[in-house]
Write a protein that holds these residues in place. Structure first.
Motif: not given
Ligand SMILES: Cc1ncc(COP(=O)(O)O)c(C=O)c1O
Ligand SMILES: Cc1ncc(COP(=O)(O)O)c(C=O)c1O
Lengths: 392, 392
Positions: A102-103, A107, A350-351, B254, B256, B259-260
């Protein structure tokens, strides 16, 4: 509809029954003392940064996982951010991260001003591959008095974040071995693996620190929330300090000795967490039953593997996952379409993180396994309530 | 006990009555629909990142403040962090911040990788002094095609954060004028000033963006929480995007694109916020009555000024505050000791931010007023419930 599609749909039907009209991927369940604890929290007026539920939640998390200490925070991303800072990650460092995650895993690295450096996964765990990692580091990295240096970028590689994908424990033993050889602090991303053990030890408690998430889609939820787990008391103390604005205790003086964060979990959310933790053993039992039901069905279906817990591991089966034996984005998307159209919420993995625009320029290892997994994994509905009758 | 001390104690006694045994500085009050909304939130199972209460809370905050948009987030610090990023603050920039503020104002700047640059306050508002600011910038700063440059450090000054101290609106008109002249984006720290207006306009809605806090000690609470206010819809959209992991909408993918952060307010906390917002007009009325009672008493006491709302402003009187006419840390601490010993929780103002170890090396203007305020301000118990009878 071809055979694979109709078999897939029939399997979902057989395990889950007909959606009426929709079966979500993962729904929280509040059949315990949630309302009671929330009302009591309101009665106490302690809804915010301190309170009995925060203390209780932290103590019970430590007890359940076997970690020496647990620090409750606003969410898993924040937990990871602080754990990385305490592992010594500084701006400009690189941190090894699975491309398949997951991003938030990447991050949190970026939030430290550091650079994620993507590495490959293995088929058996869906998590970091220790052998591929070792070969890769042998080639690109060098242990120096300044730490592990990436010879290609000249930057320091400051930490590694193994992630327990969908609740399945990564190959921690071999990974810790490689990490030790290269002097890399290990921060376990156990956001998805509360209740999962590696050779009898709870995930998130084998590295320098680990993190959990209690987001709404996780096995237990606090609305939003997370925790840092660690066996190092001084690290736990620092984590508590940094996540609560780094204020020194004083009768009235405001004195803060570090740049700090407001990352503490409100007592209100901890109250929900305490009630949910009481349900966790039941959730785990139901989720393992559901996984067994899926496994029994998919054994019979050609072209689809059900992902089971790695050897010597217990998985919480947070998200049940199948893998297409022939990786294909087209087939994957067809299966996703028919399942979601039928009311079974299913999702791809996820990507891969190195494809996201903000991370395309980050260093990465060859990612042959992650690239295959990306187009062959599908998550299935996994709420504990999908298994009924246990309580009665 | 000398005269000042006994007069101070007698005044507290007269306004508040005898503590039995303790009157906190600011206690939340849950006499409305808090329990109902929390229970309903649990019933809905939407306790996490999305839900009707988040939408409703944002809409009602926008309506109450008159901002075009409000974005609910985990807390005021997070709100400030994102507002600064959207104002264009980048690592290595300087941001003008009052030396007299809660540490979060400077921390949010540090969280951007930027450097707080401390400036002075004025006696009448306890907030940034526009005239002193103008004279200072004339001396040290230069407008260039690259923005406003600090001639002493060669760094860009990227924004300014006026803060409405204890609920009293800062001199926004003149400040906005100076900011405009120097091309400085204004981010209002209205963490403490929900319900306070400057010339009829709600604080936090006059600059590029403003922020609120709903921490447990604030005028309304969500346990932990905050909001970004803005009149710029595109900025609001970006704020929502960045605070919710910057995920692009898709049926299952997914993806994005930045950066979140995971900074969204959980629906559970928003449920509490919706109930508290309904009580806000009553809280404001009570707090203004309490302030009037303090003001009437302290008028008679030599050596103590009660801080009232600046001209043409409405204050929420979040924390009632007195000022010693003779600044003295020794006298201040004696008053704090006797009051707290007697069960009236009183506090000094914050340690000036440039004295905190992590900010001692930051640039700063002369701070004569802030330095006097530091040793002459005392906050008094300010909970709405200290005024009774309004509801009956
Ligand atoms: C692997 C992984 N890491 C980190 C996180 C971040 O946790 P949170 O959403 O609580 O910030 C999550 C969950 O969302 C996750 O699945
Ligand atoms: C002036 C000021 N700025 C920022 C904040 C930060 O808000 P929060 O505590 O919700 O992070 C606060 C409140 O604590 C505050 O008083």
């Amino acid at each position: 509809m071809d055979t694979l599609e109709s078999n897939f749909l029939a399997a979902l039907d057989q395990v889950l029954g007909k959606p009426s009209p929709f079966i979500p991927l993962h729904e929280p369940e509040f059949g315990g003392r949630e309302r009671e604890f929330l009302n009591h929290c309101i009665d106490s007026t302690f809804v915010s940064s301190v309170g009995q539920y925060v203390d209780q939640f932290e103590a019970q998390l430590a007890e359940f996982t076997g970690a020496k200490a647990a620090i409750a925070v606003v969410n898993g991303t924040a937990a990871l951010h602080i754990a990385l800072l305490l592992a010594g990650v500084t701006p400009g460092d690189e941190v090894l991260v699975p491309a398949l995650s997951f991003v938030a895993t990447a991050n949190a690295v970026a939030h430290c001003g550091a650079i994620p450096h993507f590495v490959d996964s293995e088929f058996s765990t869906l998590g970091l591959d220790p052998l591929a990692l070792q070969n890769y580091l042998e080639r690109i990295a060098q242990v120096t008095p300044q730490g592990l240096i990436n010879k290609l970028t000249q930057r320091r590689i400051a930490a590694i974040i193994p992630m327990h994908t969908y609740g399945h424990p990564v190959s921690l033993g071999p990974l810790l071995h490689v990490a030790k050889h290269y002097q890399l602090p290990v921060i376990e991303d156990a956001a998805e693996s509360l209740g999962s053990t590696y050779q009898g030890t709870h995930t998130g408690t084998l590295g320098l620190a680990g993190i959990l998430s209690f987001n709404g889609n996780k096995i237990i939820t606090t609305g939003g929330g997370g925790a840092i787990l660690t066996n190092h008391q001084d690290l736990a103390n620092q984590a508590k300090h940094l996540t609560t604005t780094a204020k020194q205790p004083h009768r009235w003086e405001f004195f803060h000795d570090h740049v700090g964060w407001n990352y503490r979990l409100p007592n209100l959310n901890a109250a929900l967490g305490c009630a949910q933790l009481m349900e966790l053993p039941m959730f785990l039992e139901k989720k393992r039953q559901l996984a067994q039901a899926y496994q029994d069905i998919f054994k019979e279906i050609e072209g689809i593997n059900f992902i089971h817990a790695p050897e010597n591991c217990l998985s919480n089966y947070w998200l049940n996952t199948i893998q297409l034996t022939q990786p294909s984005r087209e087939i994957r998307d067809r299966l996703l379409t028919i399942a979601n159209d039928a009311g079974f919420q299913c999702r791809p993995t996820w990507t891969l993180l190195h494809r996201l625009p903000m991370y395309t320029h980050c260093p990465r290892a060859p990612l042959p396994v992650a690239e295959q997994l990306e187009v062959s994994l599908i998550n299935l509905p996994s709420s504990p309530k999908l298994v009924t009758g246990l309580r009665d």
